[in-house]
Design an enzyme around this catalytic site. Sequence first.
Site, PDB file in Angstrom:
ATOM      1  N   GLY A 187      17.352   4.951 -18.647  1.00 31.58           N
ATOM      2  CA  GLY A 187      17.563   6.039 -19.593  1.00 31.58           C
ATOM      3  C   GLY A 187      16.599   6.081 -20.761  1.00 31.58           C
ATOM      4  O   GLY A 187      16.762   6.877 -21.685  1.00 31.58           O
ATOM      5  N   ASP A 205      12.674   1.139  -6.672  1.00 25.34           N
ATOM      6  CA  ASP A 205      13.629   1.953  -7.399  1.00 25.34           C
ATOM      7  C   ASP A 205      14.515   2.646  -6.372  1.00 25.34           C
ATOM      8  O   ASP A 205      14.131   2.805  -5.203  1.00 25.34           O
ATOM      9  CB  ASP A 205      12.928   2.973  -8.294  1.00 25.34           C
ATOM     10  CG  ASP A 205      13.852   3.459  -9.408  1.00 25.34           C
ATOM     11  OD1 ASP A 205      13.452   4.366 -10.142  1.00 25.34           O
ATOM     12  OD2 ASP A 205      14.971   2.928  -9.534  1.00 25.34           O
ATOM     13  N   SER A 206      15.689   3.099  -6.835  1.00 24.89           N
ATOM     14  CA  SER A 206      16.721   3.588  -5.909  1.00 24.89           C
ATOM     15  C   SER A 206      16.505   5.041  -5.500  1.00 24.89           C
ATOM     16  O   SER A 206      17.124   5.499  -4.543  1.00 24.89           O
ATOM     17  CB  SER A 206      18.091   3.457  -6.577  1.00 24.89           C
ATOM     18  OG  SER A 206      17.990   3.910  -7.928  1.00 24.89           O
ATOM     19  N   GLY A 207      15.653   5.762  -6.237  1.00 19.20           N
ATOM     20  CA  GLY A 207      15.294   7.120  -5.826  1.00 19.20           C
ATOM     21  C   GLY A 207      15.894   8.222  -6.655  1.00 19.20           C
ATOM     22  O   GLY A 207      15.343   9.317  -6.732  1.00 19.20           O
ATOM     23  N   GLY A 208      17.016   7.985  -7.302  1.00 18.48           N
ATOM     24  CA  GLY A 208      17.691   9.041  -8.064  1.00 18.48           C
ATOM     25  C   GLY A 208      16.837   9.596  -9.183  1.00 18.48           C
ATOM     26  O   GLY A 208      16.752  10.805  -9.380  1.00 18.48           O
ATOM     27  N   PHE A 209      16.166   8.691  -9.896  1.00 16.45           N
ATOM     28  CA  PHE A 209      15.338   9.133 -11.028  1.00 16.45           C
ATOM     29  C   PHE A 209      14.221  10.057 -10.532  1.00 16.45           C
ATOM     30  O   PHE A 209      13.963  11.107 -11.122  1.00 16.45           O
ATOM     31  CB  PHE A 209      14.723   7.924 -11.715  1.00 16.45           C
ATOM     32  CG  PHE A 209      13.862   8.257 -12.905  1.00 16.45           C
ATOM     33  CD1 PHE A 209      12.486   8.363 -12.775  1.00 16.45           C
ATOM     34  CD2 PHE A 209      14.435   8.483 -14.150  1.00 16.45           C
ATOM     35  CE1 PHE A 209      11.685   8.679 -13.868  1.00 16.45           C
ATOM     36  CE2 PHE A 209      13.641   8.796 -15.250  1.00 16.45           C
ATOM     37  CZ  PHE A 209      12.277   8.896 -15.105  1.00 16.45           C
ATOM     38  N   GLN A 232      23.062   2.654 -18.493  1.00 15.99           N
ATOM     39  CA  GLN A 232      22.761   3.988 -18.970  1.00 15.99           C
ATOM     40  C   GLN A 232      23.503   4.211 -20.283  1.00 15.99           C
ATOM     41  O   GLN A 232      24.022   3.262 -20.868  1.00 15.99           O
ATOM     42  CB  GLN A 232      23.163   5.044 -17.914  1.00 15.99           C
ATOM     43  CG  GLN A 232      22.301   5.023 -16.651  1.00 15.99           C
ATOM     44  CD  GLN A 232      20.855   5.415 -16.892  1.00 15.99           C
ATOM     45  OE1 GLN A 232      20.501   5.980 -17.944  1.00 15.99           O
ATOM     46  NE2 GLN A 232      19.992   5.115 -15.937  1.00 15.99           N
ATOM     47  N   ASP A 241       7.832  -1.978 -15.957  1.00 17.90           N
ATOM     48  CA  ASP A 241       6.983  -1.247 -15.007  1.00 17.90           C
ATOM     49  C   ASP A 241       6.472   0.005 -15.710  1.00 17.90           C
ATOM     50  O   ASP A 241       7.198   0.584 -16.536  1.00 17.90           O
ATOM     51  CB  ASP A 241       7.783  -0.811 -13.768  1.00 17.90           C
ATOM     52  CG  ASP A 241       8.502   0.513 -14.016  1.00 17.90           C
ATOM     53  OD1 ASP A 241       9.662   0.475 -14.469  1.00 17.90           O
ATOM     54  OD2 ASP A 241       7.881   1.570 -13.808  1.00 17.90           O
ATOM     55  N   ASP A 268      21.448   5.460  -9.642  1.00 18.95           N
ATOM     56  CA  ASP A 268      22.003   5.819 -10.946  1.00 18.95           C
ATOM     57  C   ASP A 268      21.632   7.255 -11.282  1.00 18.95           C
ATOM     58  O   ASP A 268      20.825   7.884 -10.611  1.00 18.95           O
ATOM     59  CB  ASP A 268      21.452   4.873 -12.024  1.00 18.95           C
ATOM     60  CG  ASP A 268      19.936   4.941 -12.135  1.00 18.95           C
ATOM     61  OD1 ASP A 268      19.278   5.215 -11.107  1.00 18.95           O
ATOM     62  OD2 ASP A 268      19.397   4.738 -13.231  1.00 18.95           O
TER      63      ASP A 268
HETATM   64  N1  NE8 Z   1      16.449   4.289 -11.449  1.00 20.07           N
HETATM   65  C1  NE8 Z   1      15.911   4.577 -12.650  1.00 20.07           C
HETATM   66  N2  NE8 Z   1      14.558   4.633 -12.745  1.00 20.07           N
HETATM   67  C2  NE8 Z   1      14.005   4.942 -13.956  1.00 20.07           C
HETATM   68  C3  NE8 Z   1      12.596   5.049 -14.058  1.00 20.07           C
HETATM   69  C4  NE8 Z   1      11.676   4.844 -12.867  1.00 20.07           C
HETATM   70  C5  NE8 Z   1      11.111   3.430 -12.841  1.00 20.07           C
HETATM   71  C6  NE8 Z   1      10.341   3.173 -11.560  1.00 20.07           C
HETATM   72  C7  NE8 Z   1      10.741   2.130 -10.733  1.00 20.07           C
HETATM   73  C8  NE8 Z   1      10.042   1.902  -9.539  1.00 20.07           C
HETATM   74  C9  NE8 Z   1       8.961   2.701  -9.180  1.00 20.07           C
HETATM   75  C10 NE8 Z   1       8.570   3.726 -10.023  1.00 20.07           C
HETATM   76  C11 NE8 Z   1       9.254   3.980 -11.212  1.00 20.07           C
HETATM   77  C12 NE8 Z   1      12.044   5.394 -15.306  1.00 20.07           C
HETATM   78  N3  NE8 Z   1      10.756   5.612 -15.653  1.00 20.07           N
HETATM   79  C13 NE8 Z   1      10.771   5.955 -16.978  1.00 20.07           C
HETATM   80  N4  NE8 Z   1      12.041   5.917 -17.471  1.00 20.07           N
HETATM   81  C14 NE8 Z   1      12.857   5.592 -16.434  1.00 20.07           C
HETATM   82  C15 NE8 Z   1      14.264   5.462 -16.353  1.00 20.07           C
HETATM   83  C16 NE8 Z   1      14.833   5.158 -15.103  1.00 20.07           C
HETATM   84  C17 NE8 Z   1      16.260   5.062 -14.942  1.00 20.07           C
HETATM   85  O1  NE8 Z   1      17.052   5.245 -15.902  1.00 20.07           O
HETATM   86  N5  NE8 Z   1      16.735   4.775 -13.718  1.00 20.07           N
END
Ligand code: NE8
Length: 371
Positions: free
Chosen positions: A217, A92-96, A190, A267, A147
Site C-alpha cells: 500500500g 508478486d501475487s498479481g493483484g497489484f 495494508q 524491490d 491482496d
Molecule cells: N502485492 C502487492 N504488490 C505491490 C507492489 C508491486 C511490487 C512488485 C513485486 C514483484 C514484482 C514487481 C513488483 C507495489 N509496487 C509499488 N507499491 C506497491 C504495493 C504493492 C502492494 O500493496 N501489494
Amino acid sequence: MAGFPFTIAATDGEARTGVLSTSRGDIRTPAFMPVGTAATVKALTVDQVAQSGADIILGNTYHLMLRPTAERVARLGGLHRFMRWEKPILTDSGGFQVMSLSKISKVKEDAVTFQSHLDGSRHVLSPERSIEIQADLLGSDIVMQLDECVAWPAEEARAAEAMRLSARWAQRCKNAFGERDTQALFGIQQGSTFEALRRESADRLIEIGFDGYAIGGLAVGEGHEGMVEVLEYAPAMLPADRPRYLMGVGKPIDLVEAVARGVDMFDCVLPTRSGRHGQAWTWEGSVNLKNARFADDDEPLDPTSDVPASRDYSKAYLHHLVKSEEILGQVLLSWHNIGFFQTLMVQLRAAIAEGRLDAFRREFKARQRIG
Ligand SMILES: Nc1nc2c(CCc3ccccc3)c3nc[nH]c3cc2c(=O)[nH]1
C-alpha cells in the site's frame, strides 16, 4: 520448519542486518531485489545481475500468467530453469498489477476478474489460483499473498474494506499454500496511511502466521514524506524475528530511511527503468547522461566499482550511446544502476554491523544533495 531461517547478526536502533536462508541460497539483508517482471531483469543477463551482487530477483504472476502462461513455464521446468537464474526468486501475487495494468478488472470476495492488457482475454485470479501459479507452476521461493492495494489518497472506509478483504484472502492463501518447508509465504499489510488500520492488518496477519511480512500500500503516490510517516509506526507492528519487505520501494534515499526504521527487503523498477532512460544513480545523486556536460568527460561513473559498466566505460561514451539511442546504452546504465543499488545495500549492512548507521545516513544525505 515452516519457512526459512532468518538470522539477525546485528542491530543499530531499529535497523537489522542478517541472512534469510532459503533452499536456493542465502539472502543478505537489508536486501535490494531487482525486478524481473517478464522473466528478465530488463536489458541484463542473469550473469550481469548475479555479478552486481543481487542474491534474489522478483518475478510477476500477472505478466507470466498472460505470457507465456504459467502452465507453459511449468512444462519447461519452472521459472528458475526457464530464465536460468538458480538463486532465490520472489513473485508478486498479481493483484497489484491487475489493478495497475489491465484495462478492465473487478474485485469480488472470491477473486479478481480482469481482461489482459495484451489481447483483452478474460482471466480470473483467486487467492488459491495465485498460490498455484506462484508455488506450483512458476516454482517461486518466496510467494506473496493475493491482496488488494488501494490507490493513494484513499478514504478510510475504502482502505478498511480493502485491508479486511486482503486479510480474508491471506487466510485463504495460507490454507492453499499448506505446510511447505522449501518455499515461504509472506503476508502483506495494508491499511493505506491509517495507523489503526495498519495495526488491525498486522494483528490479523500475525494471527494467521506467515514466514515473512510485507508492507504493502505504499509507493503508490504518497511521496517520500508520506511514506516515511507510515514507516514511523508500520514496521514495528510486524514480528521482529521475521523479514519485513517494503513493496515497490524505492529511490536510494527511500531505502536508507526505511532500513533505519526496520525494513529488511526492497524491490523497485527504478534502477533498470531509469537506466533505460539515460539516468545514472551515484553517491552524489542521479545524473542524466544525455546532458551535454558529459560529451567530453573521459572518466567512468565509478572507478572504484567492480561492475564493468561503472568502472570501464567513460561518461563520454555513455553520453554518445544515450544520444544515439544505442541499445548498449540501456544495457550499461541498467547494469551500473543495479550495481549501485547493490553497493548501497552492502554499505548499509556494514554500517549496521559496525553500529554507525546514523553517521552513514547523515553523510549519504549530505552527498546526495551535491549531484
Ligand atoms: N502485492 C502487492 N504488490 C505491490 C507492489 C508491486 C511490487 C512488485 C513485486 C514483484 C514484482 C514487481 C513488483 C507495489 N509496487 C509499488 N507499491 C506497491 C504495493 C504493492 C502492494 O500493496 N501489494
